[in-house]
Design an enzyme around this catalytic site. Structure first.
Site, PDB file in Angstrom:
ATOM      1  N   TRP A   1       1.061  -1.231  -0.010  1.00 12.91           N
ATOM      2  CA  TRP A   1       0.152  -0.105   0.131  1.00 12.91           C
ATOM      3  C   TRP A   1       0.824   1.348  -0.268  1.00 12.91           C
ATOM      4  CZ3 TRP A   1      -0.247   3.848   3.312  1.00 12.91           C
ATOM      5  CH2 TRP A   1      -1.710   5.554   2.464  1.00 12.91           C
TER       6      TRP A   1
ATOM      7  N   ASP B   1     -15.165   1.926  -4.988  1.00 10.69           N
ATOM      8  CA  ASP B   1     -13.320   1.227  -4.555  1.00 10.69           C
ATOM      9  C   ASP B   1     -14.140   0.137  -4.135  1.00 10.69           C
ATOM     10  OD1 ASP B   1     -11.346   1.659  -2.835  1.00 10.69           O
ATOM     11  OD2 ASP B   1     -11.981   3.440  -2.421  1.00 10.69           O
TER      12      ASP B   1
ATOM     13  N   ASN C   1     -11.535  -1.557  -0.106  1.00 10.40           N
ATOM     14  CA  ASN C   1     -10.777  -1.266   0.471  1.00 10.40           C
ATOM     15  C   ASN C   1      -9.908  -2.387   1.448  1.00 10.40           C
ATOM     16  OD1 ASN C   1      -9.534   1.207  -0.096  1.00 10.40           O
ATOM     17  ND2 ASN C   1     -11.614   1.926   0.755  1.00 10.40           N
TER      18      ASN C   1
ATOM     19  N   ASP D   1      -2.741   5.923  -3.113  1.00 20.82           N
ATOM     20  CA  ASP D   1      -3.611   6.894  -2.251  1.00 20.82           C
ATOM     21  C   ASP D   1      -2.555   7.253  -1.789  1.00 20.82           C
ATOM     22  OD1 ASP D   1      -5.717   5.689  -2.406  1.00 20.82           O
ATOM     23  OD2 ASP D   1      -5.843   4.593  -0.604  1.00 20.82           O
TER      24      ASP D   1
END
Length: 626
Positions: free
Chosen positions: A95, A375, A377, A445
């Protein structure tokens, strides 16, 4: 058993994404094999284009016996490469640091599995690898690429035998996979795109970029400028009301932004990430005018309106979960693991998929919503389905992905003008399968401009720059705390779809003027960036000093050169950046000076070090036709 050759034909894979023939010429060889003892028939499909150095591979397994057959492993492609000195190139990470370039020598006796078993293509290992000659670089050497058009568990297996011969296999990860075929049933594997270039890694990148941009992305937006968007997430997170959103929209319109996107927190009891997922009804406490009223006010300001969804997930604290706890993926008598305080809806079930698409569609029909950010997650864990019998639980991972594809296909059929952007905790679903449904994917992100250099470089090694979701964000950056020049944040984000993740009402007057310049630059250069050839000139991940890339128009009459310096140094010297892809005998203008193409490519463009860390420049290169 048999074979057929079909002209101007590429097989469509029912329920899954695949390349389409478009206006290209192609042919397909289908080889049918039969195992009479087990009663299995296998059709191997090989498709080639006249215009591309690619071979498309997939497999159809058919049960021609009178009994049930179980499939434990079903790869899409196999290629044997004769003895030589080869390296494996793959894209690892996590991530906030997706698709980092990794390269290692393939040793004799090695057995390497570049795979993911977390339910999606994943942050950690992308479903794309290269096998390159040991001395291959950006511009020369034989390179073989393998890209799987699939968004679930994947595996790229590399083996080197005792003679140095290499075997590459790519397809669905066999981990926790089992598929039952009843008499007369078939199973079809995803499509693998095998690509070759004799012009190094860069040549292979440009080939796949063209293939995916032209023959994979179906959206009407694939060949158009995307609207410059501003997303409210990093500006407000869950803390917003209608007045705050409208104030951002007004300032954004004044600066040249074209699309306002409302992110998480507009629905159910969603004031944090503990509740509300699955309840796709407007939160009137936050938005008294509703989504329809807010969308009209945004439109009246002069902006398009877009909305965030996370359709595949559910919070235990939600009306949906309380009504249908069996709709969540779980194992009986086991505690289901939460991630980001949410569970996963069971997309192997038609009733769950039908509920989701109806709920999302009802919202889209209620207002003028022209963009959706889809999205996802969290990873898939505690894998169990109340909708599958015990002996078919091994089908859940694959059926889940088929459910995602089915819902996005339905969405685009019902709303053909919609601009869809996929996202998964940042870039965890940046794969070729998703590009079939959405012409752009949120890349990471991590919006820090310096971190994005490596992330976007790795991504663009296979996926077109026009598909890379890249935005300007505030400093200190919300992810890493770094401060970078506003100009640099804009220049890095231009290598992508371009937008903003910030509260524009809090910018200084100087920064607001820079936003106006950046939005103008986007429209000035976007056609070139979207359609041109991408060349990597230097990587700060390798040299530690500067990063540079360029986009060259197909006619080679025009190019853009991007340059980002790293940490400034005392007594820093100018450096020469060697350009690529130009016509050697042509004359080009840069900043009022004229150079030959051969000089720019052999000697380079002189770039002076600037005062301050992470400064950047963009150079427009134009052929002198006088």
């Amino acid at each position: 058993k048999d074979y057929t050759i079909k002209e101007n034909y590429i097989p469509e894979i029912e329920g899954m994404p695949s390349l389409f023939i478009g206006n290209k010429s192609a042919q397909t060889l289908e080889i049918t094999l039969e195992d009479k003892i087990s009663g299995v028939e296998v059709v191997l499909s090989y498709s080639v284009f006249d215009d591309y150095d690619v071979i498309l591979r997939n497999t159809r397994i058919h049960n021609i016996s009178d009994s049930t057959i179980e499939i434990d492993s079903a790869y899409s492609a196999n290629l044997d490469i004769a003895k030589g000195n080869y390296d494996l190139i793959y894209f690892s990470g996590g991530w906030g640091r997706e698709r980092e370039f990794c390269r290692s020598e393939i040793q004799q006796g090695a057995k390497i599995d570049i795979s993911n078993a977390r339910g999606g293509s994943g942050h950690t290992l992308n479903p794309f690898i290269m096998v390159s000659e040991h001395n291959a670089d950006e511009d020369k050497g034989n390179v073989y690429g393998f890209s799987l058009i699939y968004s679930g568990n994947h595996s790229s297996m590399i083996e080197c035998d005792q003679y140095g011969n290499i075997r590459v296999q790519q397809g669905i990860n066999p981990f926790m996979f089992k598929w039952t075929l009843e008499k007369g049933e078939s199973f079809v594997t995803p499509q693998c795109v095998m690509c070759y270039s004799e012009n190094g890694i860069g040549g292979l990148s440009r080939e796949l970029n063209d293939v995916y941009r032209t023959n994979l992305c179906r959206s009407k937006w694939a060949d158009k400028d995307r609207p410059i968007l501003i997303n409210n997430w990093e500006a407000t997170y869950f803390d917003f009301d209608e007045d705050k959103l409208l104030s951002i929209a007004k300032r954004a319109k004044e600066a040249g932004v074209e699309l306002f996107v409302l992110d998480d927190g507009w629905f159910g009891t969603r004031n944090d990430d503990f509740s509300g997922l699955g309840d796709w009804t407007v939160n009137y406490d936050k938005l008294p005018s509703g989504i329809d009223g807010l969308a009209k006010k945004i439109n009246d300001i002069g902006l398009k309106f877009g909305l965030w969804f996370e359709p595949e997930m559910v919070n235990p604290d939600s009306d949906l979960y309380r009504a249908h706890p069996d709709w969540a993926i779980s194992v009986p008598n086991r505690i289901s693991s939460l991630s980001r305080n949410q569970l996963i809806l069971d997309l192997s079930r038609d009733d769950v998929c039908d509920y989701i698409i109806t709920a999302v569609s009802d919202v889209l029909k209620s207002a003028n919503i022209e963009y959706v950010k889809w999205d996802m997650n969290r990873q898939l864990t505690t894998m169990g389905s109340c909708g599958l019998p015990a002996d078919r639980q091994g089908e859940l991972y694959h059926r889940y992905v088929l459910g995602v594809y089915k819902m996005q296909e339905r969405l685009l059929q019902d709303f053909p003008e919609l601009l869809l952007e996929n996202c998964s905790g940042g870039g965890a679903r940046f794969d070729a399968g998703m590009l079939y449904y959405s012409p752009q994917i949120w890349c990471s992100d991590d919006t820090d401009a310096v971190e994005r250099l490596a992330i976007q470089e790795g991504t663009a090694m296979v996926y077109p720059v026009s598909t890379i979701g890249a935005h300007v964000s505030v400093c200190p950056n919300h992810t890493v705390g770094r401060i970078t020049p506003f100009e640099t944040r804009g220049n890095v984000a231009l290598l992508g779809t371009f937008g903003y993740e910030l509260d524009i009402t809090k910018l200084s007057a100087e920064e607001k003027e820079l936003v106006k310049k950046q939005t103008a630059d986007y429209h000035k250069y976007n056609e070139l960036i979207r359609e041109g050839d991408y060349y990597r000139l230097a990587s700060i991940a390798e040299n530690g000093r500067y990063d540079s890339w360029m986009i060259v128009e197909k006619t080679k009459k025009k190019a853009l050169v991007f340059y980002v310096q790293g940490m400034a140094a005392a007594n820093g010297k100018s450096r020469f950046v060697k350009l690529k892809g130009l016509k050697a005998q042509s004359r080009y203008r840069i900043d009022g000076k004229e150079y030959s193409g051969s000089v720019l490519m052999q000697a380079g463009l002189k770039v002076a070090q600037e005062f301050g860390d992470f400064k950047s420049r963009i150079f427009l290169v134009e052929e002198n036709v006088d």
